[in-house]
Design an enzyme around this catalytic site. Structure first.
Site, PDB file in Angstrom:
ATOM      1  N   ARG B 207       0.816  -1.234   0.000  1.00 30.22           N
ATOM      2  CA  ARG B 207       0.000   0.000   0.000  1.00 30.22           C
ATOM      3  C   ARG B 207       0.839   1.269   0.000  1.00 30.22           C
ATOM      4  NH1 ARG B 207      -2.817  -2.890   4.031  1.00 30.22           N
ATOM      5  NH2 ARG B 207      -4.536  -4.070   3.140  1.00 30.22           N
ATOM      6  N   LYS B 229       1.913  11.206 -11.701  1.00 26.80           N
ATOM      7  CA  LYS B 229       1.008  10.294 -12.398  1.00 26.80           C
ATOM      8  C   LYS B 229       1.763   9.010 -12.698  1.00 26.80           C
ATOM      9  CE  LYS B 229      -2.350  13.101 -14.820  1.00 26.80           C
ATOM     10  NZ  LYS B 229      -2.973  13.303 -16.151  1.00 26.80           N
ATOM     11  N   GLU B 271       6.847  17.301 -26.128  1.00 25.43           N
ATOM     12  CA  GLU B 271       6.271  17.790 -24.865  1.00 25.43           C
ATOM     13  C   GLU B 271       6.828  19.169 -24.513  1.00 25.43           C
ATOM     14  OE1 GLU B 271       3.862  16.027 -23.489  1.00 25.43           O
ATOM     15  OE2 GLU B 271       4.265  13.897 -23.898  1.00 25.43           O
ATOM     16  N   LYS B 313       5.802  22.343 -15.620  1.00 21.07           N
ATOM     17  CA  LYS B 313       5.024  21.197 -15.136  1.00 21.07           C
ATOM     18  C   LYS B 313       4.833  21.270 -13.623  1.00 21.07           C
ATOM     19  CE  LYS B 313       3.753  16.520 -15.385  1.00 21.07           C
ATOM     20  NZ  LYS B 313       3.777  15.280 -16.143  1.00 21.07           N
ATOM     21  N   GLU B 323      -5.660  16.813 -11.108  1.00 22.15           N
ATOM     22  CA  GLU B 323      -6.294  17.095 -12.385  1.00 22.15           C
ATOM     23  C   GLU B 323      -7.779  17.379 -12.289  1.00 22.15           C
ATOM     24  OE1 GLU B 323      -4.558  14.999 -15.613  1.00 22.15           O
ATOM     25  OE2 GLU B 323      -6.293  15.302 -16.916  1.00 22.15           O
ATOM     26  N   ARG B 327      -4.550  21.015 -14.653  1.00 24.25           N
ATOM     27  CA  ARG B 327      -3.565  20.010 -15.038  1.00 24.25           C
ATOM     28  C   ARG B 327      -3.916  19.337 -16.355  1.00 24.25           C
ATOM     29  NH1 ARG B 327      -0.354  15.569 -11.325  1.00 24.25           N
ATOM     30  NH2 ARG B 327       0.765  14.634 -13.055  1.00 24.25           N
ATOM     31  N   ASN B 331      -2.369  17.951 -21.347  1.00 24.01           N
ATOM     32  CA  ASN B 331      -2.722  16.930 -22.329  1.00 24.01           C
ATOM     33  C   ASN B 331      -3.038  17.507 -23.704  1.00 24.01           C
ATOM     34  OD1 ASN B 331      -2.427  14.599 -20.711  1.00 24.01           O
ATOM     35  ND2 ASN B 331      -4.324  15.110 -19.660  1.00 24.01           N
ATOM     36  N   HIS B 334      -3.011  15.231 -26.665  1.00 28.95           N
ATOM     37  CA  HIS B 334      -2.924  13.850 -26.176  1.00 28.95           C
ATOM     38  C   HIS B 334      -4.163  13.021 -26.468  1.00 28.95           C
ATOM     39  CE1 HIS B 334       0.705  15.192 -24.285  1.00 28.95           C
ATOM     40  NE2 HIS B 334       0.879  14.062 -23.625  1.00 28.95           N
ATOM     41  N   HIS B 338      -3.420   9.793 -28.181  1.00 31.51           N
ATOM     42  CA  HIS B 338      -3.708   8.460 -27.631  1.00 31.51           C
ATOM     43  C   HIS B 338      -4.483   7.625 -28.643  1.00 31.51           C
ATOM     44  CE1 HIS B 338      -3.197   9.552 -23.076  1.00 31.51           C
ATOM     45  NE2 HIS B 338      -2.071   9.558 -23.751  1.00 31.51           N
ATOM     46  N   HIS B 351       5.291   7.996 -28.194  1.00 33.64           N
ATOM     47  CA  HIS B 351       4.312   8.862 -27.529  1.00 33.64           C
ATOM     48  C   HIS B 351       4.405  10.301 -28.052  1.00 33.64           C
ATOM     49  CE1 HIS B 351       1.780  10.438 -24.341  1.00 33.64           C
ATOM     50  NE2 HIS B 351       2.741  11.263 -23.958  1.00 33.64           N
TER      51      HIS B 351
HETATM   52  N1  NAD Z   1       3.343   9.950 -16.019  1.00 42.39           N
HETATM   53  C1  NAD Z   1       3.226  10.965 -16.852  1.00 42.39           C
HETATM   54  O1  NAD Z   1       2.858  12.062 -16.448  1.00 42.39           O
HETATM   55  C2  NAD Z   1       3.598  10.758 -18.297  1.00 42.39           C
HETATM   56  C3  NAD Z   1       3.815  11.860 -19.124  1.00 42.39           C
HETATM   57  C4  NAD Z   1       4.241  11.632 -20.425  1.00 42.39           C
HETATM   58  C5  NAD Z   1       4.451  10.345 -20.867  1.00 42.39           C
HETATM   59  N2  NAD Z   1       4.196   9.292 -20.028  1.00 42.39           N
HETATM   60  C6  NAD Z   1       4.427   7.915 -20.460  1.00 42.39           C
HETATM   61  O2  NAD Z   1       5.802   7.761 -20.763  1.00 42.39           O
HETATM   62  C7  NAD Z   1       5.956   6.752 -21.754  1.00 42.39           C
HETATM   63  C8  NAD Z   1       6.859   7.248 -22.817  1.00 42.39           C
HETATM   64  O3  NAD Z   1       8.105   7.556 -22.222  1.00 42.39           O
HETATM   65  P1  NAD Z   1       9.435   7.507 -23.088  1.00 42.39           P
HETATM   66  O4  NAD Z   1       9.209   8.302 -24.274  1.00 42.39           O
HETATM   67  O5  NAD Z   1      10.521   7.848 -22.178  1.00 42.39           O
HETATM   68  O6  NAD Z   1       9.497   5.972 -23.555  1.00 42.39           O
HETATM   69  P2  NAD Z   1      10.337   4.715 -23.051  1.00 42.39           P
HETATM   70  O7  NAD Z   1      10.352   4.632 -21.595  1.00 42.39           O
HETATM   71  O8  NAD Z   1       9.795   3.541 -23.791  1.00 42.39           O
HETATM   72  O9  NAD Z   1      11.829   5.010 -23.552  1.00 42.39           O
HETATM   73  C9  NAD Z   1      12.067   5.118 -24.915  1.00 42.39           C
HETATM   74  C10 NAD Z   1      13.178   4.160 -25.380  1.00 42.39           C
HETATM   75  O10 NAD Z   1      14.421   4.699 -25.007  1.00 42.39           O
HETATM   76  C11 NAD Z   1      15.184   3.746 -24.274  1.00 42.39           C
HETATM   77  N3  NAD Z   1      16.029   4.515 -23.386  1.00 42.39           N
HETATM   78  C12 NAD Z   1      15.646   5.133 -22.265  1.00 42.39           C
HETATM   79  N4  NAD Z   1      16.664   5.869 -21.799  1.00 42.39           N
HETATM   80  C13 NAD Z   1      17.712   5.682 -22.641  1.00 42.39           C
HETATM   81  C14 NAD Z   1      19.015   6.172 -22.678  1.00 42.39           C
HETATM   82  N5  NAD Z   1      19.439   7.056 -21.785  1.00 42.39           N
HETATM   83  N6  NAD Z   1      19.818   5.738 -23.647  1.00 42.39           N
HETATM   84  C15 NAD Z   1      19.381   4.887 -24.582  1.00 42.39           C
HETATM   85  N7  NAD Z   1      18.144   4.409 -24.619  1.00 42.39           N
HETATM   86  C16 NAD Z   1      17.317   4.805 -23.646  1.00 42.39           C
HETATM   87  C17 NAD Z   1      14.140   2.889 -23.650  1.00 42.39           C
HETATM   88  O11 NAD Z   1      14.657   1.641 -23.264  1.00 42.39           O
HETATM   89  C18 NAD Z   1      13.118   2.793 -24.752  1.00 42.39           C
HETATM   90  O12 NAD Z   1      13.516   1.831 -25.694  1.00 42.39           O
HETATM   91  C19 NAD Z   1       4.564   6.416 -22.226  1.00 42.39           C
HETATM   92  O13 NAD Z   1       4.159   5.184 -21.636  1.00 42.39           O
HETATM   93  C20 NAD Z   1       3.708   7.544 -21.698  1.00 42.39           C
HETATM   94  O14 NAD Z   1       2.374   7.148 -21.429  1.00 42.39           O
HETATM   95  C21 NAD Z   1       3.789   9.486 -18.768  1.00 42.39           C
HETATM   96 ZN    ZN Z   2       2.674  13.185 -23.022  1.00 45.78          ZN
END
Ligand code: NAD
Ligand code: ZN
Ligand code: NAD
Ligand code: ZN
Lengths: 450, 450
Positions: B207, B229, B271, B313, B323, B327, B331, B334, B338, B351
């Site tokens: 938890r 998030k 972003e 942010k 949100e 907040r 998006n 988005h 999505h 993304h």
């Molecule tokens: N929580 C939130 O507020 C929020 C906001 C925006 C996006 N997201 C989420 O984030 C995700 C996308 O994140 P992302 O774009 O980082 O994708 P990701 O985590 O898949 O990373 C992208 C790729 O880069 C690789 N990688 C990561 N760091 C690296 C590095 N330093 N060197 C080489 N390779 C590296 C990863 O292994 C992956 O293959 C989605 O699931 C999205 O929904 C969440």
């Molecule tokens: Zn995003």
């Protein structure tokens, strides 16, 4: 911008605004009839957890309103349908406070539920046993006079062994297929298994939607539906995955206990006994006199035991929502009990049965430590016998089985197992890792063949 | 009772006590160098979400400390190892406030991480790509000079398609097999997928346990690691299961971007562009001038873009953690995005790529509504082209695909789809369900072949 003002408010604030000013929820909240406040005796930072502020002279600290006459308080249409007004116990958690309604016939009072519904969409989560008994009435209560509300339901298989991730996913599947949005409300209709799962589903669906508890076992009515602990089991341990997440309200219709099997009734009474032991000696004494009535399902005895249990739990939770210390005392007997539940396989021993045996072990250990006198050992034994609950673990349990499960208990901190043990006169306990390890070993050996 | 005083405190309070009074975390907190406070212009209950308080005249409301000299602030042993002090942006959420450290070489400054570790046990969650690159250094930073801390790790498969319940269970399995208790700390080492999953695992394990974000993509550094998030995908939609759960700190070592593929770099910049459009026109103008530097990974340009993005942010999240309104403006693009990600299958479009195309669609719709002039449409197009990001959805997307996915979007309230749209001069947006449905249809038709 079209975003209405109400949308910008927190869910609990907007729920207050949505309640009509004339209804009894608002009267209840605004007059502050029930206030559960910290007392110097039960502060989690004091070195010992003292006897309950509920008992004896300080009984007035926790006040439950039992409404004498419904007319001025309950909406006219409701008072016609049912003149019995609920007992209300308030759980005081700031802007996450909520009422527990306790009484007979409450499922036939639609306004109690409807005032806590957010949005127009409701998902009732129940199981194959409870659904056929009560889903129709709950759906009716949710929709009567309120054609805007639509109700979906998901019927899960029945049993502790389904309190798992696969079954939880069925709730998400149903919610998503039904295209529920953030303003929906989940309703848990069933025992502790359904309440814990539905609560966690509500906490995680779209990162949190409103939910309501309608507990239908003694266990759920006196314990699991109150306080916001939700979660599921992992193959390696109970309740290891979950959230602290509070409901909008808890609705306890004591009539639902009429269909409950005897063994389940007794299981819930183990938690009732627990409240007496950890903080409410006066309640324990009442139970010693009234256990036959409780076993015979005397409605007013049950209602009193539920109310007093909810008051005790509500007070503990108000003082320590996230279990920094005091709240852990609600786990008297549970560390041993969880080992039993895990050891025999989830669902073979009921939770309360395992807790009963666990409490006997915790009391035995407290006595070995010289912390309580033998009259308490005997009284605990006697009251559990009277409730037809076990007073020892099953024969298959070994010392090793206890030790391996206890090592992954949530109350282990930095490798040290802390336990709830009785200390001093009846109604006093401690939550501590500072005890003689030999006493634990002796207790385990005394209750296990190998 | 043996329960120590520190155990009775809330985790965040005890973390403050655990920090030595001489370290810069405590100095930082106690001197309140950075305060993100509500301004009358950005209250979520105002009828329109106004331009950023960060830009132009009110830039001083959000202050980031860039430490000129490490000596008086950073612990001696650290300043020897690395003289570069981090930029710190504080996320102001009352007792859940936390710092974001931004800088080069931060993985080689053990004290930054160690001051936020609770208990002695750490679980690093990473993936098959990032683990081999950085896990060794992170383990070293966690344990150097601190032999009491033991580090476990779980290496998940890489990809958005593994952001699911089955993969999440691997984190729980590892945590439970390692017998981690409540006082452990989870560390997310990777991009947004790892951060979102590890954060949700930390929220749900027992938890809730402490966690730390070490984001290693632009996307994660400017967006996903900040604001709490967390969550996973459901086969029917992205991020439908999760929690609001804040980390203890976010550690952004900009050097980790040196190994990031070009396409991932660009995805994160989508972003960055978003912050300019929704609330920070001055930042957008800076980007128009500096996009070539960002694409060429100029370290100081990247550090500035990350810092300014985190400030934006952090301010939005401080004003509206859950949100309720404001907040949601994060998006922009988005909802369309999505739909694209779901339509083409998770992981085929990145993304940020989907968000880029989605922003073009949101901007197109805003223009059709007459809410912005055509110069904004052109500038958005140009900056995204410069970042080598898509400016239209893929050809397989149909109007129906958009509509069916958008119907289950989390921003649907009581059946009404609310969208983030630009309105007024650059840097202004609205979050609204009050728009001409024809404009949405026209936009969808303009971007889809069928
Ligand atoms: N929580 C939130 O507020 C929020 C906001 C925006 C996006 N997201 C989420 O984030 C995700 C996308 O994140 P992302 O774009 O980082 O994708 P990701 O985590 O898949 O990373 C992208 C790729 O880069 C690789 N990688 C990561 N760091 C690296 C590095 N330093 N060197 C080489 N390779 C590296 C990863 O292994 C992956 O293959 C989605 O699931 C999205 O929904 C969440
Ligand atoms: Zn995003
Ligand atoms: N969240 C908490 O704070 C907390 C506290 C205590 C226990 N629990 C959890 O609660 C669970 C045990 O709860 P429980 O004892 O209610 O078990 P349960 O939910 O399995 O219910 C017991 C049985 O009674 C049936 N049943 C329920 N209501 C009935 C009714 N009115 N008539 C006929 N049959 C009915 C159920 O279908 C089930 O077969 C455990 O999983 C335990 O971990 C949680
Ligand atoms: Zn229990």
């Amino acid at each position: 911008m079209a975003l209405s003002t109400a949308n910008s408010l927190s869910p609990s604030l907007s729920s207050k605004l949505k309640s009509k000013p004339s209804d009894c929820s608002v009267r209840f909240r605004s007059t502050n009839w029930i206030a559960l406040r910290p007392s110097p005796f039960s502060s989690p930072s004091s070195t010992e957890l003292r006897r309950s502020t509920v008992s004896s002279s300080s009984a007035n600290r926790v006040i439950s309103m039992i409404r004498a006459s419904a007319a001025p308080v309950i909406d006219q249409s409701v008072s016609e349908a049912n003149s019995r007004a609920p007992t209300i116990v308030e759980v005081d958690l700031g802007d996450r406070s909520y009422p527990i309604y306790i009484g007979s016939g409450l499922l036939d009072q639609p306004d109690l539920l409807q005032r806590h519904i957010h949005g127009k969409r409701v998902l009732v989560v129940t199981n194959e046993t409870v659904g056929p008994l009560y889903l129709g009435r709950v759906t009716d209560a949710l929709t009567r006079g309120n054609p805007n509300v639509s109700v979906e339901s998901v019927i899960l298989p029945d049993g502790e062994k389904y309190k798992d991730m696969d079954t939880l996913m069925k709730v998400f599947d149903k919610a998503i297929e039904s295209r529920l949005d953030r303003r929906c409300t989940f309703v848990a209709l069933g025992g502790g298994v359904i309440g814990d799962m539905c609560g966690f589903a509500a906490a995680a669906f779209l990162r949190g939607v409103n939910f309501i508890q309608i507990p239908t076992t003694v266990m759920a009515q006196v314990d699991s539906s109150v306080g916001g602990k939700t979660g599921i089991n992992h193959p390696l341990g109970k309740n290891l995955i979950g959230a602290f997440y509070q409901p909008q309200c808890v609705l306890i219709d004591t009539d639902t206990l009429n269909t409950l099997p005897d063994r389940e009734l007794a299981s819930g009474l183990a938690e009732v006994v627990k409240y007496g032991l950890i903080r409410d000696a006066e309640f324990f004494e009442w139970q010693e006199k009234n256990m036959p009535k409780l076993m015979a399902r005397d409605p007013s005895a049950l209602a009193y035991a539920i109310k007093r249990s909810c008051e005790n739990k509500a007070e503990v939770v108000s003082l320590d929502e996230k279990e920094s210390g005091l709240r852990a005392t609600l786990n008297l007997g549970h560390t041993f009990g969880h080992a039993i539940e895990t050891g025999v396989g989830y669902g073979r021993w009921l939770h309360g049965e395992a807790v009963a045996a666990g409490m006997v072990m915790a009391v035995d250990m407290s006595y070995r430590l010289g912390w309580i006198d033998d009259s308490i050992v005997r009284r605990v034994h006697d009251i559990l016998k009277e409730a037809k609950l076990p007073t020892a673990p099953p024969e298959i349990m070994t010392v090793e089985m206890f030790k391996s499960v206890m090592a992954v208990d949530k109350k282990v901190a930095d490798g040290l197992l802390r336990l709830i043990l009785l200390k001093g006169p009846l109604g006093n306990c401690v939550f501590t890792g500072d005890y003689d390890r030999n006493a634990l070993d002796d207790t385990l050996r005394a209750f296990c063949k190998s």
